[in-house]
Design a protein around this motif. Structure first.
Motif, PDB file in Angstrom:
ATOM      1  N   ALA A 151      32.223  32.006  37.125  1.00  0.00           N
ATOM      2  CA  ALA A 151      32.468  31.175  38.308  1.00  0.00           C
ATOM      3  C   ALA A 151      32.174  31.981  39.566  1.00  0.00           C
ATOM      4  N   GLU A 152      32.649  33.206  39.614  1.00  0.00           N
ATOM      5  CA  GLU A 152      32.396  34.076  40.763  1.00  0.00           C
ATOM      6  C   GLU A 152      30.897  34.315  40.932  1.00  0.00           C
ATOM      7  N   ARG A 153      30.207  34.551  39.845  1.00  0.00           N
ATOM      8  CA  ARG A 153      28.769  34.796  39.897  1.00  0.00           C
ATOM      9  C   ARG A 153      28.026  33.588  40.470  1.00  0.00           C
ATOM     10  N   ALA A 154      28.558  32.383  40.215  1.00  0.00           N
ATOM     11  CA  ALA A 154      27.957  31.150  40.723  1.00  0.00           C
ATOM     12  C   ALA A 154      28.384  30.855  42.167  1.00  0.00           C
ATOM     13  N   GLY A 155      29.191  31.734  42.747  1.00  0.00           N
ATOM     14  CA  GLY A 155      29.620  31.550  44.129  1.00  0.00           C
ATOM     15  C   GLY A 155      30.903  30.758  44.289  1.00  0.00           C
ATOM     16  N   ILE A 156      31.621  30.531  43.185  1.00  0.00           N
ATOM     17  CA  ILE A 156      32.879  29.780  43.227  1.00  0.00           C
ATOM     18  C   ILE A 156      34.029  30.771  43.126  1.00  0.00           C
ATOM     19  N   PRO A 157      34.827  30.931  44.184  1.00  0.00           N
ATOM     20  CA  PRO A 157      35.958  31.854  44.097  1.00  0.00           C
ATOM     21  C   PRO A 157      36.918  31.409  42.993  1.00  0.00           C
ATOM     22  N   ALA A 158      37.377  32.352  42.190  1.00  0.00           N
ATOM     23  CA  ALA A 158      38.283  32.034  41.089  1.00  0.00           C
ATOM     24  C   ALA A 158      39.291  33.162  40.922  1.00  0.00           C
ATOM     25  N   ALA A 159      40.437  32.817  40.368  1.00  0.00           N
ATOM     26  CA  ALA A 159      41.480  33.801  40.087  1.00  0.00           C
ATOM     27  C   ALA A 159      41.950  33.596  38.658  1.00  0.00           C
ATOM     28  N   LEU A 160      42.386  34.659  38.029  1.00  0.00           N
ATOM     29  CA  LEU A 160      42.868  34.608  36.655  1.00  0.00           C
ATOM     30  C   LEU A 160      44.352  34.949  36.625  1.00  0.00           C
ATOM     31  N   ILE A 161      45.170  34.031  36.097  1.00  0.00           N
ATOM     32  CA  ILE A 161      46.593  34.305  35.888  1.00  0.00           C
ATOM     33  C   ILE A 161      46.716  34.858  34.482  1.00  0.00           C
ATOM     34  N   THR A 162      47.271  36.053  34.361  1.00  0.00           N
ATOM     35  CA  THR A 162      47.344  36.714  33.070  1.00  0.00           C
ATOM     36  C   THR A 162      48.616  37.538  32.933  1.00  0.00           C
ATOM     37  N   ALA A 163      49.048  37.690  31.704  1.00  0.00           N
ATOM     38  CA  ALA A 163      50.203  38.539  31.424  1.00  0.00           C
ATOM     39  C   ALA A 163      49.768  39.997  31.223  1.00  0.00           C
ATOM     40  N   ILE A 164      48.452  40.217  31.088  1.00  0.00           N
ATOM     41  CA  ILE A 164      47.945  41.566  30.842  1.00  0.00           C
ATOM     42  C   ILE A 164      46.872  41.900  31.883  1.00  0.00           C
ATOM     43  N   PRO A 165      47.289  42.205  33.111  1.00  0.00           N
ATOM     44  CA  PRO A 165      46.309  42.454  34.163  1.00  0.00           C
ATOM     45  C   PRO A 165      45.404  43.657  33.895  1.00  0.00           C
ATOM     46  N   SER A 166      45.871  44.624  33.129  1.00  0.00           N
ATOM     47  CA  SER A 166      45.048  45.807  32.863  1.00  0.00           C
ATOM     48  C   SER A 166      43.781  45.444  32.095  1.00  0.00           C
ATOM     49  N   VAL A 167      43.877  44.488  31.184  1.00  0.00           N
ATOM     50  CA  VAL A 167      42.691  44.053  30.429  1.00  0.00           C
ATOM     51  C   VAL A 167      41.722  43.339  31.362  1.00  0.00           C
ATOM     52  N   ALA A 168      42.236  42.424  32.189  1.00  0.00           N
ATOM     53  CA  ALA A 168      41.383  41.705  33.130  1.00  0.00           C
ATOM     54  C   ALA A 168      40.689  42.679  34.080  1.00  0.00           C
ATOM     55  N   VAL A 187      37.742  44.592  32.439  1.00  0.00           N
ATOM     56  CA  VAL A 187      36.503  43.846  32.214  1.00  0.00           C
ATOM     57  C   VAL A 187      35.891  43.358  33.528  1.00  0.00           C
ATOM     58  N   GLY A 188      36.509  43.707  34.657  1.00  0.00           N
ATOM     59  CA  GLY A 188      35.905  43.436  35.948  1.00  0.00           C
ATOM     60  C   GLY A 188      36.249  42.112  36.598  1.00  0.00           C
ATOM     61  N   VAL A 189      37.352  41.481  36.204  1.00  0.00           N
ATOM     62  CA  VAL A 189      37.777  40.254  36.884  1.00  0.00           C
ATOM     63  C   VAL A 189      38.129  40.626  38.322  1.00  0.00           C
ATOM     64  N   SER A 190      37.653  39.841  39.283  1.00  0.00           N
ATOM     65  CA  SER A 190      37.819  40.237  40.681  1.00  0.00           C
ATOM     66  C   SER A 190      39.193  39.915  41.259  1.00  0.00           C
ATOM     67  N   ARG A 191      39.763  38.759  40.904  1.00  0.00           N
ATOM     68  CA  ARG A 191      41.070  38.359  41.446  1.00  0.00           C
ATOM     69  C   ARG A 191      42.017  38.089  40.282  1.00  0.00           C
ATOM     70  N   ILE A 192      43.029  38.928  40.165  1.00  0.00           N
ATOM     71  CA  ILE A 192      43.944  38.884  39.025  1.00  0.00           C
ATOM     72  C   ILE A 192      45.353  38.600  39.527  1.00  0.00           C
ATOM     73  N   ILE A 193      45.997  37.585  38.953  1.00  0.00           N
ATOM     74  CA  ILE A 193      47.377  37.256  39.290  1.00  0.00           C
ATOM     75  C   ILE A 193      48.237  37.662  38.096  1.00  0.00           C
TER      76      ILE A 193
END
Length: 83
Positions: free
Chosen positions: A8-25, A28-34
């Motif tokens: 989604a980010e690569r396509a120009g759509i800002p996105a965030a990931l809600i996760t219980a394991i932020p270290s994994v996200a 792997v290079g997730v830009s916005r981690i909750i």
């Protein structure tokens, strides 16, 4: 989910990931981690009373909205606090 967020980010759509394991996200290079709740319930906490869990979920969404409107240059972890 990490791959979907990155695409989604690569396509120009800002996105965030809600996760219980932020270290994994982050690894792997997730830009916005909750940082969410526990592993079986990243978007909630069934151990909280109903009104507190509602507030926790509301704050997760608010933090995700804050994250997608923030400019980031590298993987960034956003934390939810429940007062």
């Amino acid at each position: 989910m990490s791959t979907m967020q990155k695409e989604a980010e690569r396509a120009g759509i800002p996105a965030a990931l809600i996760t219980a394991i932020p270290s994994v996200a982050k690894s792997v290079g997730v830009s916005r981690i909750i940082t969410g709740g526990g592993i079986p319930y990243p978007a909630g906490d069934p151990n909280l009373p109903a009104d507190r869990e509602f507030e926790f979920r509301k704050r997760l969404v608010e933090k995700a909205l804050e994250a997608i409107t923030s400019q980031v240059q590298e993987p960034t972890v956003f934390h939810v606090t429940l007062a």
